[in-house]
Design a protein around this motif. Sequence first.
Motif, PDB file in Angstrom:
ATOM      1  N   GLY A   1      66.176  39.568  16.350  1.00 37.01           N
ATOM      2  CA  GLY A   1      67.419  40.048  16.013  1.00 37.01           C
ATOM      3  C   GLY A   1      67.797  40.164  14.153  1.00 37.01           C
ATOM      4  N   THR A   2      67.530  38.944  13.792  1.00 43.33           N
ATOM      5  CA  THR A   2      67.571  38.974  12.070  1.00 43.33           C
ATOM      6  C   THR A   2      66.767  39.977  11.220  1.00 43.33           C
ATOM      7  OG1 THR A   2      66.413  36.778  11.851  1.00 43.33           O
ATOM      8  CG2 THR A   2      68.722  36.584  12.410  1.00 43.33           C
ATOM      9  N   HIS A   3      67.253  40.245  10.173  1.00 40.63           N
ATOM     10  CA  HIS A   3      66.499  41.191   9.251  1.00 40.63           C
ATOM     11  C   HIS A   3      66.380  40.263   7.731  1.00 40.63           C
ATOM     12  CE1 HIS A   3      67.966  43.857  12.285  1.00 40.63           C
ATOM     13  NE2 HIS A   3      66.933  44.190  12.151  1.00 40.63           N
ATOM     14  N   ASP A   4      66.503  39.100   7.938  1.00 41.93           N
ATOM     15  CA  ASP A   4      66.516  38.503   6.454  1.00 41.93           C
ATOM     16  C   ASP A   4      65.388  38.550   5.555  1.00 41.93           C
ATOM     17  OD1 ASP A   4      68.762  37.255   7.660  1.00 41.93           O
ATOM     18  OD2 ASP A   4      68.614  35.227   7.404  1.00 41.93           O
ATOM     19  N   TYR A   5      64.291  38.520   6.068  1.00 43.15           N
ATOM     20  CA  TYR A   5      63.175  38.705   5.216  1.00 43.15           C
ATOM     21  C   TYR A   5      62.915  40.283   4.852  1.00 43.15           C
ATOM     22  CZ  TYR A   5      58.195  37.993   3.433  1.00 43.15           C
ATOM     23  OH  TYR A   5      57.270  37.718   2.691  1.00 43.15           O
ATOM     24  N   SER A   6      63.570  41.123   5.662  1.00 50.66           N
ATOM     25  CA  SER A   6      63.152  42.479   5.342  1.00 50.66           C
ATOM     26  C   SER A   6      64.347  42.734   4.302  1.00 50.66           C
ATOM     27  CB  SER A   6      63.850  43.636   6.492  1.00 50.66           C
ATOM     28  OG  SER A   6      63.766  44.872   6.365  1.00 50.66           O
ATOM     29  N   ILE A   7      65.331  42.256   4.210  1.00 50.77           N
ATOM     30  CA  ILE A   7      66.351  42.441   3.398  1.00 50.77           C
ATOM     31  C   ILE A   7      65.838  42.074   1.835  1.00 50.77           C
ATOM     32  CG2 ILE A   7      68.662  41.714   2.264  1.00 50.77           C
ATOM     33  CD1 ILE A   7      69.547  41.837   5.442  1.00 50.77           C
ATOM     34  N   ARG A   8      65.323  40.849   1.917  1.00 52.19           N
ATOM     35  CA  ARG A   8      64.894  40.168   0.850  1.00 52.19           C
ATOM     36  C   ARG A   8      63.796  41.052   0.055  1.00 52.19           C
ATOM     37  NH1 ARG A   8      64.591  33.828   1.109  1.00 52.19           N
ATOM     38  NH2 ARG A   8      63.564  34.118  -1.080  1.00 52.19           N
ATOM     39  N   LEU A   9      62.836  41.590   1.106  1.00 48.84           N
ATOM     40  CA  LEU A   9      61.633  42.128   0.481  1.00 48.84           C
ATOM     41  C   LEU A   9      62.012  43.705  -0.073  1.00 48.84           C
ATOM     42  CD1 LEU A   9      58.504  42.242   0.577  1.00 48.84           C
ATOM     43  CD2 LEU A   9      58.400  43.452   2.535  1.00 48.84           C
ATOM     44  N   TRP A  10      63.012  44.351   0.587  1.00 47.12           N
ATOM     45  CA  TRP A  10      63.150  45.539   0.448  1.00 47.12           C
ATOM     46  C   TRP A  10      64.549  45.703  -0.694  1.00 47.12           C
ATOM     47  CZ3 TRP A  10      60.345  49.791   1.562  1.00 47.12           C
ATOM     48  CH2 TRP A  10      59.447  49.514   2.561  1.00 47.12           C
ATOM     49  N   GLN A  11      64.807  44.497  -1.333  1.00 46.94           N
ATOM     50  CA  GLN A  11      65.795  44.550  -2.643  1.00 46.94           C
ATOM     51  C   GLN A  11      65.156  45.022  -3.561  1.00 46.94           C
ATOM     52  OE1 GLN A  11      67.405  40.595  -2.293  1.00 46.94           O
ATOM     53  NE2 GLN A  11      69.228  41.122  -1.440  1.00 46.94           N
ATOM     54  N   HIS A  12      63.791  44.805  -3.804  1.00 48.66           N
ATOM     55  CA  HIS A  12      62.958  45.362  -4.858  1.00 48.66           C
ATOM     56  C   HIS A  12      62.023  46.479  -4.456  1.00 48.66           C
ATOM     57  CE1 HIS A  12      64.119  41.389  -6.614  1.00 48.66           C
ATOM     58  NE2 HIS A  12      63.877  40.994  -5.440  1.00 48.66           N
ATOM     59  N   PRO A  13      61.592  47.441  -5.660  1.00 46.47           N
ATOM     60  CA  PRO A  13      60.776  48.447  -5.248  1.00 46.47           C
ATOM     61  C   PRO A  13      59.410  47.904  -4.634  1.00 46.47           C
ATOM     62  CG  PRO A  13      61.549  48.618  -7.439  1.00 46.47           C
ATOM     63  CD  PRO A  13      61.977  47.175  -6.704  1.00 46.47           C
TER      64      PRO A  13
END
Length: 605
Positions: free
Chosen positions: A125-137
Amino acid sequence: MPLEPIAIIGIGCRFPGADSPSAFWELLRQGQDAITEVPKSRWDIQQFYDPDLSQPGKANTRWGGFLEAIDQFDPLFFGIAPREAPTMDPQQRLLLEVAWEAFEDAGLVPERLRGSHTGVYIGIGTHDYSIRLWQHPVSDPYATTGTGNCIAANRISYLFDLKGPSLAVDTACSSSLVAVHLACQSLWSGESTLALAGGVNVLLLPNVTAGFSKGGFMSPSGRCKSFDASADGYVRSEGAGVVVLKPLSQAQADGDPIYAVIRATAVNQDGFSHGMAAPNPQAQMAVLRQAYQRAGVNPAQVRYVEAHGTGTKMGDPVELEALGAVLSEGRLAEQPCLIGSVKTNIGHSETAAGVAGLIKLALSLKYGQIPPSLHYQQPTPLLQSATLPLQVNDRLTDWGDRPHIAGVNSFGFGGTNAHVVVEGAPLVEVCPQAQAEDHPKTQTVRPQHLLTLSAKSGAALRSLAQRYQQRLDEQAQWSPADLADLCFSTHARRSHFHHRLAIAATTATELQASLAAVAAGTTATEVPNLSKGVLPQSISPVVFLCTGQGSQAVGMGRQLYDSQPVFRRAIDRCAAILEAYLDVPLLQVIYPDLVPAPTQRAAKS
């Protein structure tokens, strides 16, 4: 008519304080608490902690259950390009590792599963890594697959070439037990012949913890005190766990190890209740009744329930009310149902919580003991009622007489409820045909045992040798049959790679000494890579040749006959073919002590 039980034949897991099923069992059996302060590798707790909940963006807890080394991964082992690995969510990496380990634990060679109708069902369920990765181009083409939650299941199916259903499940805290439910449904319908089911949860950002703190879910004391009067909420944790599932009759026919069997599963929804995240006692009662009805089990027979047991002020009383209402039916007052929660050991692993409870229960049934539920000092007021047939199991307890029937609860905060009915494994796990054909325990004990290990590198091989040494240390006594079984499994039920080790030993002590030497790097018998890591096509399998021409002797090959099923079948086939032509049966000629002397035959005309 009750459904055919589903056997749990393999387990792979990572939980706080435990990186394997055996380590997890030790943590549970010893009543250990694996909760720690949030490590700096996740986030700066000093920056995000504040006991004052009115402060925006702050959490009122400093605690959690965390896995070690989630940043470490060997992509080449799975044939993944090193460039792709950094874009992969650690949840995907962990699932690949525990899936492989679960197959190995089940004695299944992954290469032999290629093309099979094996289903994969993963709670995530969590998306923590996705959020961290896509915070940058991001310009890497692998980022989309690396951060898609559906890929957590699909990547397992892809890499192992599994053709059954493959899907991610998100029902919040009940995700992984719902995944188990769906896997069992697939097996019962014949859609899958084998299934891998479980869940994963990794915490990389403080935001959700802060949000749950504002909602009153988090424990300021940092402990899940399930069913205790001082319970003040739960503590979030990480985890990854999967189980390998197969219909019981097929598992028995295949000679698979069996931890426990799933008798039935049920899933339902709260529907409209006092609030979106408020539990519904009527729905929880309904899912329990449905599960036990499908299993053909009288709820009064249930000895233990691995409860959801988060330790919240609202959740625990509702769960107790539902359990009490259903399990009291026909139950004697002096035989209360024991309850407990793995969350008291490792925290609430959310989308992996259900499978954590199931794995705890499967290990408990295998080892014949119910681990203690921690942080239980004074019962919550509802438990003090003399009419409630429930008792928190706060000490290591034997299961007692069979049947050993138990249940696992898991409830999502969005209202999706799941219950699984579990029973101890049948006393006889291996069918006679499987025993006669390929199981070493049924034959005369071999004078020596051959342990064969292999890995994809020399360093990995030494590490593997150390793990097998530790496995031998875990068991106080190794009978010759146990040792034969271990060696048989390493050869016949493991994948083989190009860095290889073979150790001959007569006892477990000898084997331990040799493994220790290999692990220390002082001695090894490795087969180096051939042809840049690919075995030449001209290499043939090893065969035994008994030449005849005067070199034979009475009793020749007797050890092979006693210990090697393939050799024994060949000799028996020859004896059967020649029976009509010989005055004395072939086996009586070559192994006189094996069979009674034949009666004198009439002379041939």
